[in-house]
Design an enzyme around this catalytic site. Structure first.
Site: not given
Length: 294
Positions: A101, A240, A267
């Protein structure tokens, strides 16, 4: 072997862990998400230590690291400098980098400084363009019930993103696009109070996922991805926030990059599909180490 300690970096000290079962492979350093989160949810990646040292660290202001009050420290440039300082302190002359991320934003910015000894980079659920991320979240939002969409829009417009109403709407968003598990692992439910630092998130990103107002607002390194010449793997979950379409787009811009989608994840595939995640990442790293050895 498990070792932990602190490293001096610009602005304070960061806490790190090394897991090593004498696998002998090139070490992998893990860059956690956020900005302002910690390595707490990524502890399962120590499973990679059978084949190589695994280094996790909490970025400054996060987790168990120091929490200085100087807000000028919260910029991507300083976090890039910090990663270089961690590598130097731990003598990681050759290293694989796995960012998740926001950790991919950091990994890309770091790799674009052309550091030596980076054998590969893994972009797990990448955010390599703030404008693209914002566009994707607005698109994701439209897949949710109308009342949830309206609550999020209303709270953003009125500056009430710290309200219970907004939190409830974000929970719905998260169950679709962040972590789709019916029942969360107990250790994740019991995450400690130091798990996150919302001040860093607000300064770098902003009050919510959907509108970037922080100092990362203009960040977009897509035009430079062709400069990343080490072995590269992009991964994301089928559902995601970091959408498969955008992740594949980043892959197409990076020379010889590989792409993998975790079909049952949003995610957090390292928690939603941990065995599959470790297998895919482990195989990728092993393939590079074995090529280097031969």
């Amino acid at each position: 072997m498990h070792k932990e300690g602190f490293i001096d970096v610009t602005g304070g000290r960061v806490w790190y862990q090394i897991f090593d079962e004498n696998g002998g492979g090139t070490p992998v350093i893990i860059l956690h998400g956020g900005p302002g989160s910690s390595s707490y949810s990524l502890q399962g990646l120590k499973a990679l230590a059978k084949e190589r040292p695994v280094i996790l660290y909490d970025q400054l202001g996060c987790g168990k690291s120091d929490r200085p009050t100087d807000t000028s420290l919260w910029s991507i440039e300083r976090f890039v400098e910090e990663l270089a300082q961690v590598r130097q302190a731990l003598k990681l002359d050759e290293v694989h980098i796995l960012g998740h991320s926001w950790g991919t934003t950091l990994a890309a910015a770091y790799c674009l400084t052309k550091p030596s000894g980076v054998k590969s980079v893994i972009f797990s659920s990448p955010c390599l363009s703030a404008p693209l991320w914002e566009k994707d979240q607005k698109r994701n939002l439209k897949k949710l019930p109308l009342d949830v969409q309206e609550t999020i829009k209303h709270c953003e417009e009125n500056g009430t993103t710290d309200s219970e109403e907004f939190e409830a709407a974000i929970d719905v968003f998260s169950k679709h696009f962040v972590n789709r598990m019916e029942k969360q692992p107990e250790w994740l439910e019991q995450r400690p109070s130091w798990y996150r630092n919302s001040e860093i998130y607000n300064i770098i990103w902003g009050p919510s996922e959907f509108t970037v107002l922080g100092n990362l607002k203009e960040f977009d390194c897509t035009s430079q991805l062709k400069e990343i010449t080490c072995q590269t793997l992009y991964t994301c979950g089928r559902f995601d926030e970091a959408t498969p379409e955008t992740t594949q787009f980043y892959t197409s811009l990076t020379p010889h990059a590989k792409f993998h989608v975790f079909e049952k994840s949003a995610h957090m595939p390292y928690i939603e599909e941990p065995e599959e995640f470790i297998a895919v990442i482990g195989d990728f790293l092993q393939s590079i180490d074995s090529t280097i050895l031969s």
